[in-house]
Each structure stands twice: as structure tokens, then as C-alpha cells.
Motif scaffolding. Sequence first.
Motif: not given
Length: 70
Positions: A13-21, A30-35, A39-46, A48-50
Amino acid sequence: MIGLETLTALMAKHGLAVIAPIAVLEGPIVTVIAAWLASQNLFSVWSVSVIVILADVVGDVGFIRWADGA
């Protein structure tokens, strides 16, 4: 403790802004879930990696400084 389903929904729902903290606190899961979300095309792989690499470095540096008593 936050459940896996809640964490996945929050990240989707909240995207990359919530992934970092969250990745600073608990990087591997978190890395596994974000990856998976990438893979479901909700985020860019690059993106998420950064984000998860930087968050992991920040968490490690913070722990080292805390452990040294600084």
C-alpha cells in the motif's frame, strides 16, 4: 509483533517509503517480501535493491555505533 500478512499489505500500500525503515530493523524478511512484490510488478527490482542495501548498511552502522557505546 506485526504479522506477515499485515507487513505485506503495508508494503504494497505505502510503497518504498515504508520499506526503508522496516528494512533497517529487519532486513532479510523485508528484502524477501519486497522482492516478491517486485516480481508482482508492484515495485522496480532496482529500486528495491537500492533501498534494502542502503537500509541494511544504515542498520549495521547504527548497531556498530551502539555496540561501541558511541
